[in-house]
Design a protein around this motif. Sequence first.
Motif, PDB file in Angstrom:
ATOM      1  N   SER A  33       0.865  -1.172   0.000  1.00 58.26           N
ATOM      2  CA  SER A  33       0.000   0.000   0.000  1.00 58.26           C
ATOM      3  C   SER A  33       0.907   1.229   0.000  1.00 58.26           C
ATOM      4  O   SER A  33       2.131   1.117  -0.087  1.00 58.26           O
ATOM      5  CB  SER A  33      -0.915  -0.005   1.234  1.00 58.26           C
ATOM      6  OG  SER A  33      -1.878   1.024   1.129  1.00 58.26           O
ATOM      7  N   LYS A  34       0.312   2.407   0.100  1.00 59.49           N
ATOM      8  CA  LYS A  34       1.103   3.627   0.192  1.00 59.49           C
ATOM      9  C   LYS A  34       0.333   4.687   0.947  1.00 59.49           C
ATOM     10  O   LYS A  34      -0.894   4.609   1.091  1.00 59.49           O
ATOM     11  CB  LYS A  34       1.498   4.135  -1.192  1.00 59.49           C
ATOM     12  CG  LYS A  34       0.353   4.624  -2.061  1.00 59.49           C
ATOM     13  CD  LYS A  34       0.902   5.138  -3.394  1.00 59.49           C
ATOM     14  CE  LYS A  34      -0.205   5.661  -4.296  1.00 59.49           C
ATOM     15  NZ  LYS A  34       0.322   6.194  -5.566  1.00 59.49           N
ATOM     16  N   THR A  35       1.071   5.672   1.428  1.00 56.96           N
ATOM     17  CA  THR A  35       0.476   6.774   2.172  1.00 56.96           C
ATOM     18  C   THR A  35       1.275   8.038   1.885  1.00 56.96           C
ATOM     19  O   THR A  35       2.484   7.951   1.601  1.00 56.96           O
ATOM     20  CB  THR A  35       0.481   6.465   3.687  1.00 56.96           C
ATOM     21  OG1 THR A  35      -0.281   7.447   4.383  1.00 56.96           O
ATOM     22  CG2 THR A  35       1.893   6.455   4.245  1.00 56.96           C
ATOM     23  N   PRO A  36       0.661   9.221   1.919  1.00 58.16           N
ATOM     24  CA  PRO A  36       1.420  10.456   1.674  1.00 58.16           C
ATOM     25  C   PRO A  36       2.513  10.662   2.714  1.00 58.16           C
ATOM     26  O   PRO A  36       2.320  10.390   3.900  1.00 58.16           O
ATOM     27  CB  PRO A  36       0.350  11.549   1.768  1.00 58.16           C
ATOM     28  CG  PRO A  36      -0.945  10.856   1.489  1.00 58.16           C
ATOM     29  CD  PRO A  36      -0.787   9.474   2.055  1.00 58.16           C
ATOM     30  N   THR A  37       3.666  11.128   2.268  1.00 56.96           N
ATOM     31  CA  THR A  37       4.774  11.412   3.173  1.00 56.96           C
ATOM     32  C   THR A  37       4.502  12.709   3.936  1.00 56.96           C
ATOM     33  O   THR A  37       4.092  13.709   3.353  1.00 56.96           O
ATOM     34  CB  THR A  37       6.083  11.562   2.385  1.00 56.96           C
ATOM     35  OG1 THR A  37       6.262  10.436   1.546  1.00 56.96           O
ATOM     36  CG2 THR A  37       7.276  11.691   3.323  1.00 56.96           C
ATOM     37  N   ASP A  38       4.742  12.676   5.244  1.00 59.64           N
ATOM     38  CA  ASP A  38       4.542  13.864   6.081  1.00 59.64           C
ATOM     39  C   ASP A  38       5.749  14.791   5.925  1.00 59.64           C
ATOM     40  O   ASP A  38       6.573  14.931   6.834  1.00 59.64           O
ATOM     41  CB  ASP A  38       4.353  13.453   7.538  1.00 59.64           C
ATOM     42  CG  ASP A  38       4.021  14.640   8.434  1.00 59.64           C
ATOM     43  OD1 ASP A  38       3.939  15.781   7.916  1.00 59.64           O
ATOM     44  OD2 ASP A  38       3.858  14.438   9.646  1.00 59.64           O
ATOM     45  N   VAL A  39       5.853  15.407   4.752  1.00 56.02           N
ATOM     46  CA  VAL A  39       7.001  16.256   4.458  1.00 56.02           C
ATOM     47  C   VAL A  39       7.033  17.475   5.375  1.00 56.02           C
ATOM     48  O   VAL A  39       8.096  17.896   5.833  1.00 56.02           O
ATOM     49  CB  VAL A  39       6.984  16.675   2.972  1.00 56.02           C
ATOM     50  CG1 VAL A  39       8.099  17.667   2.678  1.00 56.02           C
ATOM     51  CG2 VAL A  39       7.117  15.452   2.066  1.00 56.02           C
ATOM     52  N   LYS A  40       5.883  18.047   5.666  1.00 55.74           N
ATOM     53  CA  LYS A  40       5.842  19.242   6.510  1.00 55.74           C
ATOM     54  C   LYS A  40       6.410  18.970   7.895  1.00 55.74           C
ATOM     55  O   LYS A  40       7.049  19.823   8.501  1.00 55.74           O
ATOM     56  CB  LYS A  40       4.408  19.754   6.626  1.00 55.74           C
ATOM     57  CG  LYS A  40       3.883  20.399   5.346  1.00 55.74           C
ATOM     58  CD  LYS A  40       2.489  20.987   5.554  1.00 55.74           C
ATOM     59  CE  LYS A  40       1.995  21.676   4.291  1.00 55.74           C
ATOM     60  NZ  LYS A  40       0.630  22.238   4.460  1.00 55.74           N
TER      61      LYS A  40
END
Length: 305
Positions: A33-40
């Motif tokens: 699966s995948k999830t957005p990276t918490d870049v902030k």
Amino acid sequence: MEEDNVLAGAIDIGGTSIKYGVLDNHGKVLTKSKTPTDVKGGGPAILNQVKDLVRALQADHELSGIAVSTAGQINRKEGTVIYATDSLPNYTGLNIKEILESEFGVPVTVDNDVNCAAVGEYWKGAAKQVDQFLCMTLGTGIGGAIVINGEIYDGAAYSAGEFGHMNLYPGGEPCTCGDEGCYERYASSKALSKRARSVIEDYNSLPNLFWRAKNEDKLAESVINRWVDDVALGIKTLVHIFNPPMIVIGGGVSEQGDYLLGKLEQRVNNRIMSSFERSLSIKLAQNGNDANLQGAVYQLLKYMK
């Protein structure tokens, strides 16, 4: 530990998303699966995300180890991030291996994402049973990996393979590395998108650009042809330096198959010396995003032996 019982949690950390899953020792992807990276949130927040993902995987699988593929320059012996761009803020200096081994008590390996893609293609993809080759990914930037005798060549500081920062056009466009005219400013998929947007009024995506070109849109094809010329110019340099039997091209554009491959082969062969042409094979990556996960697991299995 019986090899057939090895299940690995695989994590691929990028500037846009984190892909993750469970693979067995044969490279079979059991879940992903995948999830957005918490870049902030930056590096510490990203590592907290990874911990949460590993815990979720552990809830359903008994993991023997954790294999991490990640953007950035990585000291894979220590599992530390030597350098990462602003796409992953506060990531430089993190010891991912130490953090995850302390948290989960299982072996952890960490390597650069393009190295993992190369090893994944070596294990289960386009470069299977090819012990020497180059791998190049065309994405937001251009990443590279050098495989010699079936092993990643690291360089003196674990930073070998920065193909994207070859100088293509001296005095050209400013690059994130601080120089001007670098290869990735002209030959990355981001560069292709920028070219298309500047000349095609209703441009909306690279897949659409290629679709239009394949359907005899001459303007779309001319944009792609100019971009392929620049891609081939960089490949010419790599071929003359390394004389590899194979170059594997990855990244999203590799999904364009024979249409892209034919153009690349023609333009590369027109540029390189004929003695090199006879020994060179250019292939597109076969395993897409799975290659990063598979390559990371391959490195973990070697480490656990």
